[in-house]
Design a protein around this motif. Structure first.
Motif, PDB file in Angstrom:
ATOM      1  N   GLU A   6       0.828  -1.201   0.000  1.00  0.00           N
ATOM      2  CA  GLU A   6       0.000   0.000   0.000  1.00  0.00           C
ATOM      3  C   GLU A   6       0.869   1.259   0.000  1.00  0.00           C
ATOM      4  OE1 GLU A   6      -3.855   1.549   2.432  1.00  0.00           O
ATOM      5  OE2 GLU A   6      -2.072   1.082   3.622  1.00  0.00           O
ATOM      6  N   THR A   7       1.956   1.228   0.733  1.00  0.00           N
ATOM      7  CA  THR A   7       2.850   2.385   0.806  1.00  0.00           C
ATOM      8  C   THR A   7       3.525   2.657  -0.531  1.00  0.00           C
ATOM      9  OG1 THR A   7       3.218   1.961   3.154  1.00  0.00           O
ATOM     10  CG2 THR A   7       4.811   3.379   2.050  1.00  0.00           C
ATOM     11  N   VAL A   8       3.963   1.612  -1.219  1.00  0.00           N
ATOM     12  CA  VAL A   8       4.546   1.784  -2.557  1.00  0.00           C
ATOM     13  C   VAL A   8       3.514   2.417  -3.488  1.00  0.00           C
ATOM     14  CG1 VAL A   8       5.311   0.532  -4.613  1.00  0.00           C
ATOM     15  CG2 VAL A   8       6.312   0.003  -2.393  1.00  0.00           C
ATOM     16  N   TYR A  35      -5.757   0.051  -4.523  1.00  0.00           N
ATOM     17  CA  TYR A  35      -4.418  -0.143  -3.974  1.00  0.00           C
ATOM     18  C   TYR A  35      -4.390  -0.052  -2.451  1.00  0.00           C
ATOM     19  CZ  TYR A  35      -3.580   0.887  -8.850  1.00  0.00           C
ATOM     20  OH  TYR A  35      -3.629   0.880 -10.216  1.00  0.00           O
ATOM     21  N   GLN A  36      -5.528  -0.238  -1.824  1.00  0.00           N
ATOM     22  CA  GLN A  36      -5.589  -0.164  -0.367  1.00  0.00           C
ATOM     23  C   GLN A  36      -5.122  -1.462   0.271  1.00  0.00           C
ATOM     24  OE1 GLN A  36      -9.584   1.092   0.428  1.00  0.00           O
ATOM     25  NE2 GLN A  36      -9.052   3.243   0.197  1.00  0.00           N
ATOM     26  N   ARG A  37      -4.782  -1.352   1.538  1.00  0.00           N
ATOM     27  CA  ARG A  37      -4.216  -2.478   2.276  1.00  0.00           C
ATOM     28  C   ARG A  37      -5.104  -3.709   2.234  1.00  0.00           C
ATOM     29  NH1 ARG A  37      -2.854  -0.875   8.060  1.00  0.00           N
ATOM     30  NH2 ARG A  37      -2.032   0.817   6.830  1.00  0.00           N
ATOM     31  N   VAL A  39      -7.160  -4.680  -0.072  1.00  0.00           N
ATOM     32  CA  VAL A  39      -7.066  -5.301  -1.399  1.00  0.00           C
ATOM     33  C   VAL A  39      -5.783  -6.130  -1.477  1.00  0.00           C
ATOM     34  CG1 VAL A  39      -6.804  -4.859  -3.876  1.00  0.00           C
ATOM     35  CG2 VAL A  39      -8.402  -3.481  -2.516  1.00  0.00           C
ATOM     36  N   PHE A  40      -4.677  -5.544  -1.043  1.00  0.00           N
ATOM     37  CA  PHE A  40      -3.411  -6.269  -1.049  1.00  0.00           C
ATOM     38  C   PHE A  40      -3.431  -7.445  -0.069  1.00  0.00           C
ATOM     39  CE2 PHE A  40      -1.585  -2.248  -2.845  1.00  0.00           C
ATOM     40  CZ  PHE A  40      -1.167  -2.807  -4.039  1.00  0.00           C
ATOM     41  N   GLU A  41      -4.122  -7.277   1.056  1.00  0.00           N
ATOM     42  CA  GLU A  41      -4.213  -8.363   2.030  1.00  0.00           C
ATOM     43  C   GLU A  41      -4.874  -9.590   1.402  1.00  0.00           C
ATOM     44  OE1 GLU A  41      -6.009  -9.246   6.479  1.00  0.00           O
ATOM     45  OE2 GLU A  41      -6.319  -7.280   5.569  1.00  0.00           O
ATOM     46  N   LEU A  42      -5.935  -9.374   0.657  1.00  0.00           N
ATOM     47  CA  LEU A  42      -6.614 -10.483  -0.023  1.00  0.00           C
ATOM     48  C   LEU A  42      -5.691 -11.149  -1.037  1.00  0.00           C
ATOM     49  CD1 LEU A  42      -9.201 -12.094  -0.601  1.00  0.00           C
ATOM     50  CD2 LEU A  42      -9.837 -10.294  -2.208  1.00  0.00           C
TER      51      LEU A  42
END
Length: 109
Positions: A6-8, A35-37, A39-42
């Motif tokens: 998410e930070t990138v 691009y939220q956390r 979404v990336f977590e999934l």
């Protein structure tokens, strides 16, 4: 890892869309929707390396344009770091290149 991803994305989108006379882009802005956390977590839970690589590549591509491309000094280094990240084939291989990419984007803000 989700926070780093998410930070990138956030730092990349800040380079691409933020201007001096506008309010800063924050994690909950609409531009961060994909691009939220969470979404990336999934994606991380699924082990979906290909989609993670694509999402990061999309964001880094926007940042690269904002920096003037790979021919410029900042763009050249971003391109190198993005290439290191893009060759990962497993979740474990994403860690170190992701942290390097995050740190570089943070430094050039």
């Amino acid at each position: 890892m989700e926070l780093h991803l998410e930070t990138v994305a956030l730092f990349s989108l800040k380079l691409a869309y933020e201007s001096e006379d506008s309010s800063p882009i924050l994690r909950d802005d609409l531009v961060m929707g994909d691009y939220q956390r969470d979404v990336f977590e999934l994606l991380v839970r699924r082990g979906d390396v290909e989609t993670i690589l694509q999402k990061v590549d999309d964001c880094v591509g926007l940042a690269m344009e904002a920096l003037g491309g790979a021919e410029k000094p900042l763009g050249r280094e971003l391109n190198r770091l993005a290439a290191d990240f893009s060759i990962a084939q497993t979740m474990e291989q994403l860690d170190n290149p992701l942290i390097a990419l995050r740190d570089y984007l943070k430094a050039i803000q």
